[in-house]
Scaffold this motif. Structure first.
Motif, PDB file in Angstrom:
ATOM      1  N   ARG A  30      -9.892   3.929  -2.533  1.00  0.00           N
ATOM      2  CA  ARG A  30     -10.747   5.073  -2.041  1.00  0.00           C
ATOM      3  C   ARG A  30      -9.424   6.042  -1.259  1.00  0.00           C
ATOM      4  N   TYR A  31      -8.524   5.986  -0.930  1.00  0.00           N
ATOM      5  CA  TYR A  31      -7.714   6.784   0.603  1.00  0.00           C
ATOM      6  C   TYR A  31      -7.772   8.122  -1.119  1.00  0.00           C
ATOM      7  N   THR A  32      -6.922   8.062  -2.582  1.00  0.00           N
ATOM      8  CA  THR A  32      -6.791   8.573  -3.032  1.00  0.00           C
ATOM      9  C   THR A  32      -7.999   9.043  -4.069  1.00  0.00           C
ATOM     10  N   ALA A  33      -9.400   8.541  -4.160  1.00  0.00           N
ATOM     11  CA  ALA A  33     -10.195   9.594  -4.609  1.00  0.00           C
ATOM     12  C   ALA A  33     -10.948  10.989  -3.789  1.00  0.00           C
ATOM     13  N   ALA A  34     -10.228  11.037  -2.517  1.00  0.00           N
ATOM     14  CA  ALA A  34     -10.398  11.836  -1.656  1.00  0.00           C
ATOM     15  C   ALA A  34      -9.278  12.941  -1.255  1.00  0.00           C
ATOM     16  N   LEU A  35      -7.988  12.832  -2.157  1.00  0.00           N
ATOM     17  CA  LEU A  35      -7.317  13.116  -2.997  1.00  0.00           C
ATOM     18  C   LEU A  35      -7.518  14.265  -3.472  1.00  0.00           C
ATOM     19  N   ASP A  36      -6.493  15.703  -3.902  1.00  0.00           N
ATOM     20  CA  ASP A  36      -6.535  16.643  -4.591  1.00  0.00           C
ATOM     21  C   ASP A  36      -5.134  16.294  -5.307  1.00  0.00           C
ATOM     22  N   PRO A  37      -5.107  16.011  -6.812  1.00  0.00           N
ATOM     23  CA  PRO A  37      -3.805  14.703  -7.861  1.00  0.00           C
ATOM     24  C   PRO A  37      -2.923  16.212  -7.970  1.00  0.00           C
TER      25      PRO A  37
ATOM     26  N   VAL B 262       1.306  -1.542   0.008  1.00  0.00           N
ATOM     27  CA  VAL B 262       0.412   0.125   0.218  1.00  0.00           C
ATOM     28  C   VAL B 262       0.746   1.684  -0.008  1.00  0.00           C
ATOM     29  N   HIS B 263       1.660   1.300   1.214  1.00  0.00           N
ATOM     30  CA  HIS B 263       2.852   2.554   0.645  1.00  0.00           C
ATOM     31  C   HIS B 263       3.167   2.947  -0.129  1.00  0.00           C
ATOM     32  N   ASN B 264       4.180   1.585  -1.105  1.00  0.00           N
ATOM     33  CA  ASN B 264       4.403   1.800  -2.211  1.00  0.00           C
ATOM     34  C   ASN B 264       4.066   2.136  -3.641  1.00  0.00           C
ATOM     35  N   ALA B 265       2.162   1.829  -2.949  1.00  0.00           N
ATOM     36  CA  ALA B 265       1.669   2.188  -4.640  1.00  0.00           C
ATOM     37  C   ALA B 265       1.329   3.658  -4.026  1.00  0.00           C
ATOM     38  N   LEU B 266       0.607   4.253  -2.853  1.00  0.00           N
ATOM     39  CA  LEU B 266       0.432   5.821  -3.253  1.00  0.00           C
ATOM     40  C   LEU B 266       1.969   6.714  -3.058  1.00  0.00           C
ATOM     41  N   ALA B 267       2.968   5.523  -2.886  1.00  0.00           N
ATOM     42  CA  ALA B 267       4.322   6.890  -3.398  1.00  0.00           C
ATOM     43  C   ALA B 267       4.355   6.849  -4.712  1.00  0.00           C
ATOM     44  N   GLY B 268       4.307   5.754  -5.391  1.00  0.00           N
ATOM     45  CA  GLY B 268       4.185   5.659  -6.691  1.00  0.00           C
ATOM     46  C   GLY B 268       3.020   6.850  -7.806  1.00  0.00           C
ATOM     47  N   TRP B 269       2.132   6.765  -6.913  1.00  0.00           N
ATOM     48  CA  TRP B 269       0.843   7.104  -7.538  1.00  0.00           C
ATOM     49  C   TRP B 269       1.706   8.889  -7.319  1.00  0.00           C
ATOM     50  N   TRP B 270       1.598   9.676  -6.314  1.00  0.00           N
ATOM     51  CA  TRP B 270       1.766  10.939  -5.959  1.00  0.00           C
ATOM     52  C   TRP B 270       3.436  11.375  -7.182  1.00  0.00           C
ATOM     53  N   ARG B 271       3.828  10.556  -7.883  1.00  0.00           N
ATOM     54  CA  ARG B 271       5.078  10.275  -8.256  1.00  0.00           C
ATOM     55  C   ARG B 271       5.018  10.777 -10.058  1.00  0.00           C
ATOM     56  N   LEU B 272       3.242  10.128 -10.113  1.00  0.00           N
ATOM     57  CA  LEU B 272       3.132  10.444 -11.913  1.00  0.00           C
ATOM     58  C   LEU B 272       2.609  11.885 -11.774  1.00  0.00           C
TER      59      LEU B 272
ATOM     60  N   ARG C  91       0.674  14.964 -12.864  1.00  0.00           N
ATOM     61  CA  ARG C  91      -0.525  15.258 -12.472  1.00  0.00           C
ATOM     62  C   ARG C  91      -2.152  14.416 -12.849  1.00  0.00           C
ATOM     63  N   ALA C  92      -1.464  14.308 -14.279  1.00  0.00           N
ATOM     64  CA  ALA C  92      -2.593  13.865 -15.502  1.00  0.00           C
ATOM     65  C   ALA C  92      -3.426  12.269 -15.585  1.00  0.00           C
ATOM     66  N   GLY C  93      -1.663  11.929 -14.890  1.00  0.00           N
ATOM     67  CA  GLY C  93      -1.863  10.230 -14.553  1.00  0.00           C
ATOM     68  C   GLY C  93      -2.552   9.802 -12.833  1.00  0.00           C
ATOM     69  N   ARG C  94      -2.875  10.802 -12.171  1.00  0.00           N
ATOM     70  CA  ARG C  94      -3.040  10.351 -10.823  1.00  0.00           C
ATOM     71  C   ARG C  94      -4.412  10.258 -10.948  1.00  0.00           C
ATOM     72  N   THR C  95      -5.060   9.139 -10.981  1.00  0.00           N
ATOM     73  CA  THR C  95      -6.284   8.221 -10.814  1.00  0.00           C
ATOM     74  C   THR C  95      -6.636   6.936 -10.494  1.00  0.00           C
ATOM     75  N   LEU C  96      -7.767   7.261  -9.682  1.00  0.00           N
ATOM     76  CA  LEU C  96      -8.309   5.992  -9.215  1.00  0.00           C
ATOM     77  C   LEU C  96      -7.645   4.309 -10.208  1.00  0.00           C
ATOM     78  N   ALA C  97      -8.226   4.490 -11.077  1.00  0.00           N
ATOM     79  CA  ALA C  97      -8.038   2.751 -11.327  1.00  0.00           C
ATOM     80  C   ALA C  97      -6.247   2.909 -11.397  1.00  0.00           C
ATOM     81  N   ALA C  98      -5.164   4.205 -11.583  1.00  0.00           N
ATOM     82  CA  ALA C  98      -3.794   4.225 -11.952  1.00  0.00           C
ATOM     83  C   ALA C  98      -3.407   4.021 -10.184  1.00  0.00           C
ATOM     84  N   ALA C  99      -4.345   4.765  -9.351  1.00  0.00           N
ATOM     85  CA  ALA C  99      -3.024   3.816  -8.348  1.00  0.00           C
ATOM     86  C   ALA C  99      -3.650   2.200  -7.539  1.00  0.00           C
ATOM     87  N   GLY C 100      -5.107   2.240  -8.404  1.00  0.00           N
ATOM     88  CA  GLY C 100      -5.019   0.541  -7.903  1.00  0.00           C
ATOM     89  C   GLY C 100      -4.578  -0.541  -8.859  1.00  0.00           C
ATOM     90  N   ASP C 101      -3.864   0.166  -9.862  1.00  0.00           N
ATOM     91  CA  ASP C 101      -2.719  -0.174 -11.205  1.00  0.00           C
ATOM     92  C   ASP C 101      -1.845  -0.835 -10.310  1.00  0.00           C
TER      93      ASP C 101
END
Length: 285
Positions: free
Chosen positions: A108-115, A56-66, A68-78
């Motif tokens: 669910r967590y990234t859905a509440a974040l502002d990408p 989970v930690h690695n996925a969230l770190a990777g999401w923020w490194r994408l 901005r346009a790539g910070r989607t819910l699907a990207a977080a899950g992938d």
């Protein structure tokens, strides 16, 4: 024996992390096996709940490194799926179930974040010196925000994936979070008093605003623990007889010993705890 010093010589600072200090507090024997014994003794199998949390930690770190346009819910899950750590689970079926739970948690967590926002740091190493220690550690996320008066302020964010519910007291009493706030403030020359525990299973945030006095208390606590560690380290490296080792690094047996990776090497720990399976820490229904 302490190394002799001349009057006026600067005190040697003790390098440490909050994890190292907490390991000493929890069990000096485990501390010795982890940091001092060479070669290190063999540990038990990996824990599934640690694999879950790291994924989970690695996925969230990777999401923020994408971008901005790539910070989607699907990207977080992938990212969660592609980086899944499949260690410690009872079988493949349990791993698949937990991966599904972890994916839902991350989405669910990234859905509440502002990408569109940009953290000041993700998996960022922070460090600071005090009069007695050189402290370093890794922060899950460091946010840059605006205080009530519009001034720049920082906030330390720590992700939690364990099944135990948290409260504001967990944020208030956390020595690591207070030390990270101190280090971030010094590194970035900004106010950093707010620390937050983001409990992903419940979607709750538990925060605390430290005062300078509160952070100072935690620094003094860390320095006191570090002094004990430094003394024990020096005695170990100077050479201890087998009879003296446990006097300097005594075990602290209790029910928590069931979760220790060195339990099989500790008679006191085995007597004080029931054995745990690597997947017992999971929060499966």
């Amino acid at each position: 024996m302490e190394q002799p010093t001349l009057e006026g010589m600067p005190r040697r600072l003790y390098p440490c992390t909050p994890t190292r200090l907490n390991n000493w507090l929890e069990c000096p024997r485990r501390y010795r096996m982890t940091y001092l014994d060479r070669p290190p003794p063999p540990k038990g199998p990996p824990w599934a709940h640690n694999s879950f949390g790291a994924s989970v930690h690695n996925a969230l770190a990777g999401w923020w490194r994408l971008p901005r346009a790539g910070r989607t819910l699907a990207a977080a899950g992938d990212l969660l799926d592609s980086g899944w750590i499949n260690q410690g689970y009872a079988d493949d079926a349990q791993s698949v179930r937990c991966r599904g739970s972890a994916r839902a948690m991350v989405e669910r967590y990234t859905a509440a974040l502002d990408p569109a926002t940009e953290p000041l740091g993700v998996e960022r190493v922070v460090a600071a010196r005090t009069e007695r220690i050189v402290l370093s550690g890794r922060v899950d996320r460091l946010d840059e925000r605006r205080g009530p008066g519009g001034d720049r302020e920082l906030a330390v964010v720590d992700y939690k994936t364990g099944r135990r519910p948290l409260t504001g007291d967990d944020a208030r009493t956390s020595m690591p979070l207070a030390l990270y706030a101190l280090a971030a403030a010094r590194m970035f020359h900004a106010v950093c008093r707010r620390v937050e525990l983001h409990h992903l299973p419940t979607g709750t945030v538990h925060a605390w605003e430290h005062s300078d006095e509160g952070i100072g208390r935690q620094v003094r606590r860390a320095e006191s623990i570090a002094a004990e560690c430094a003394d024990a380290d020096e005695r170990f490296r100077a050479g201890l007889s087998a009879a003296d080792v446990d006097g300097v690094f005594p075990p602290r047996p209790g029910p928590a010993c069931g979760w220790c990776g060195y339990r099989q090497l500790c008679p006191e720990g085995m007597a004080a705890s029931a054995p745990r399976q690597p997947w017992d820490g999971l929060a499966e229904d």
